[in-house]
Design an enzyme around this catalytic site. Structure first.
Site, PDB file in Angstrom:
ATOM      1  CE  LYS A 196       7.364   2.555  54.113  1.00  0.00           C
ATOM      2  NZ  LYS A 196       5.398   2.394  54.434  1.00  0.00           N
ATOM      3  CB  SER A 211       7.857   6.439  44.257  1.00  0.00           C
ATOM      4  OG  SER A 211       8.372   7.500  45.129  1.00  0.00           O
TER       5      SER A 211
HETATM    6  P1  NAP Z   1       1.474  -4.817  54.985  1.00  0.00           P
HETATM    7  O1  NAP Z   1       2.678  -4.815  56.069  1.00  0.00           O
HETATM    8  O2  NAP Z   1       2.379  -6.130  53.952  1.00  0.00           O
HETATM    9  O3  NAP Z   1       0.070  -4.872  56.258  1.00  0.00           O
HETATM   10  C1  NAP Z   1      -0.925  -6.114  55.502  1.00  0.00           C
HETATM   11  C2  NAP Z   1      -2.185  -5.527  56.255  1.00  0.00           C
HETATM   12  O4  NAP Z   1      -3.434  -5.949  55.118  1.00  0.00           O
HETATM   13  C3  NAP Z   1      -1.767  -6.951  56.761  1.00  0.00           C
HETATM   14  O5  NAP Z   1      -2.632  -6.200  57.814  1.00  0.00           O
HETATM   15  C4  NAP Z   1      -3.299  -7.242  55.974  1.00  0.00           C
HETATM   16  O6  NAP Z   1      -3.802  -8.310  56.606  1.00  0.00           O
HETATM   17  C5  NAP Z   1      -4.313  -6.850  55.591  1.00  0.00           C
HETATM   18  N1  NAP Z   1      -3.933  -7.583  54.713  1.00  0.00           N
HETATM   19  C6  NAP Z   1      -3.955  -7.566  53.716  1.00  0.00           C
HETATM   20  N2  NAP Z   1      -4.734  -8.301  51.856  1.00  0.00           N
HETATM   21  C7  NAP Z   1      -6.153  -7.958  53.383  1.00  0.00           C
HETATM   22  C8  NAP Z   1      -7.512  -8.464  52.456  1.00  0.00           C
HETATM   23  N3  NAP Z   1      -7.985  -9.253  51.279  1.00  0.00           N
HETATM   24  N4  NAP Z   1      -7.734  -8.761  53.848  1.00  0.00           N
HETATM   25  C9  NAP Z   1      -8.375  -8.237  54.921  1.00  0.00           C
HETATM   26  N5  NAP Z   1      -6.331  -7.281  55.590  1.00  0.00           N
HETATM   27  C10 NAP Z   1      -5.704  -7.814  54.102  1.00  0.00           C
HETATM   28  O7  NAP Z   1       1.015  -3.520  54.995  1.00  0.00           O
HETATM   29  P2  NAP Z   1       1.867  -2.117  55.062  1.00  0.00           P
HETATM   30  O8  NAP Z   1       2.344  -1.545  54.507  1.00  0.00           O
HETATM   31  O9  NAP Z   1       1.091  -2.599  56.297  1.00  0.00           O
HETATM   32  O10 NAP Z   1       0.633  -1.171  53.811  1.00  0.00           O
HETATM   33  C11 NAP Z   1      -1.245  -1.355  54.123  1.00  0.00           C
HETATM   34  C12 NAP Z   1      -1.230  -0.013  53.367  1.00  0.00           C
HETATM   35  O11 NAP Z   1      -1.163   1.636  53.455  1.00  0.00           O
HETATM   36  C13 NAP Z   1      -1.799  -0.269  51.778  1.00  0.00           C
HETATM   37  O12 NAP Z   1      -2.318   0.366  51.047  1.00  0.00           O
HETATM   38  C14 NAP Z   1       0.455   0.923  51.682  1.00  0.00           C
HETATM   39  O13 NAP Z   1      -0.088   1.455  50.495  1.00  0.00           O
HETATM   40  C15 NAP Z   1      -0.815   1.677  52.575  1.00  0.00           C
HETATM   41  N6  NAP Z   1       0.054   2.616  53.156  1.00  0.00           N
HETATM   42  C16 NAP Z   1       0.267   4.391  52.598  1.00  0.00           C
HETATM   43  C17 NAP Z   1       0.924   5.450  53.595  1.00  0.00           C
HETATM   44  C18 NAP Z   1       0.646   6.558  52.694  1.00  0.00           C
HETATM   45  O14 NAP Z   1       1.734   8.110  52.759  1.00  0.00           O
HETATM   46  N7  NAP Z   1      -0.585   6.810  52.084  1.00  0.00           N
HETATM   47  C19 NAP Z   1       2.173   5.142  53.579  1.00  0.00           C
HETATM   48  C20 NAP Z   1       2.134   3.563  54.274  1.00  0.00           C
HETATM   49  C21 NAP Z   1       0.691   2.787  54.115  1.00  0.00           C
HETATM   50  P3  NAP Z   1      -2.942  -9.859  57.723  1.00  0.00           P
HETATM   51  O15 NAP Z   1      -2.113 -10.091  58.958  1.00  0.00           O
HETATM   52  O16 NAP Z   1      -4.387 -10.960  57.720  1.00  0.00           O
HETATM   53  O17 NAP Z   1      -1.953 -10.844  56.760  1.00  0.00           O
END
Ligand code: NAP
Length: 267
Positions: free
Chosen positions: A66, A15
């Site tokens: 979360k 982190s």
């Molecule tokens: P999450 O709740 O696990 O959701 C994952 C999402 O990605 C779902 O919509 C899933 O689709 C989709 N997905 C996963 N693998 C995929 C693939 N191979 N092809 C297409 N869709 C795929 O995760 P999250 O917490 O929302 O995080 C999502 C991203 O945002 C991560 O990369 C995280 O690091 C980033 N993030 C960044 C920040 C920042 O401050 N920069 C903050 C928060 C999150 P399905 O519903 O079909 O499974």
């Protein structure tokens, strides 16, 4: 006495939050320390309770906790209530308030740092997980005309119904977007191309995922298919941290230059 904060997650060793908050504390002269707290995957409540019970003043929450945090806190701010996820816990006496600063972090980076226009922008949000849910309210408040598209279409449909926006499956999305935001975790698995390449042609493309020393898979793919501009999510990470810092300390830290600092640390 120095106030104590931490980021709780599993794993948490990678982190960047301690580095970011140390920079904020230095810039604002706040007497605080900020560490890492790795909890067993089934041990969020115990670890968070012990840290705050021992006088900790607040927590940031990262994967996979979360949702556990959302269930555990005593109340939610508007963004946490809307997103169903908590990334910041603010302690007020014995009361733990669950907040979500991801949406505001995203729009601050898009508007203030990158200078992208959202008001009236045809905006495609890829993904329907916690990050996408946290972003929708902020994007709508900034005036974006939003469509959500997800691999599992039923999740996009239920989000669209909840927020009154359009939806699609990833394989159904047409071209013609001003802004495309990737809120899927596909970049984590090295996957950049999620939709027809014409979708990103001439649009500004943002990947919430970030990488310190190379373009993310989505940014590289979008650049290769004619995107007008690309950015990864490092600025969002810093801006969501700045909002958490403000909620805890009532002081807004200057964020300029921290992206460059983190990228140079990694070299
Ligand atoms: P999450 O709740 O696990 O959701 C994952 C999402 O990605 C779902 O919509 C899933 O689709 C989709 N997905 C996963 N693998 C995929 C693939 N191979 N092809 C297409 N869709 C795929 O995760 P999250 O917490 O929302 O995080 C999502 C991203 O945002 C991560 O990369 C995280 O690091 C980033 N993030 C960044 C920040 C920042 O401050 N920069 C903050 C928060 C999150 P399905 O519903 O079909 O499974």
């Amino acid at each position: 006495m120095t106030d104590r904060y931490a980021v709780i997650g599993n794993p948490v060793g990678h982190s960047l939050s301690p580095r970011i908050h140390a920079a904020f504390a230095g810039r604002t002269g706040q007497d605080m320390e900020y560490g890492r707290l790795e909890a067993p995957t089934n041990g969020f409540a115990r670890a968070a309770g012990e840290f705050l019970g021992a006088g900790g003043r607040g927590l940031n929450v990262t994967l996979p906790f979360k949702l556990d945090a959302w269930r555990w806190v005593d109340s939610h701010d508007e963004a946490a209530a809307a997103s169903g996820a908590v990334n910041t816990i603010v302690v007020d006496g014995k009361h733990n308030r669950g907040c979500n600063t991801d949406g505001i972090g995203l729009t601050r980076d898009l508007l203030d740092n990158l200078g992208w226009k959202l008001d009236g922008a045809r905006t495609l949000l890829l993904g329907a997980g916690g990050a996408a849910q946290g972003a929708i309210g902020s994007l709508m408040r900034a005036g974006a005309t939003l469509t959500v598209a997800n691999r599992t279409k039923s999740r996009a449909e239920s989000l669209a119904a909840r927020f009154g926006i359009a939806n699609a499956g990833l394989d159904e999305v047409d071209a013609g977007w001003d802004v495309v935001v990737n809120a899927t975790s596909a970049s984590v698995a090295g996957i950049g191309g999620l939709v027809d390449p014409r979708v990103v042609m001439d649009s500004r493309c943002y990947d919430m995922f970030y990488a310190l020393d190379s373009p993310t898979p989505f940014c590289a793919w979008a650049t290769g298919h004619g995107a007008k501009a690309v950015s990864d999510g490092l600025g969002m990470l810093i801006e969501q941290a700045a909002q958490a810092f403000f909620l805890w300390r009532d002081v807004r830290p200057e964020t300029a230059g921290i992206t460059a600092l983190l990228r140079s640390d990694a070299r």
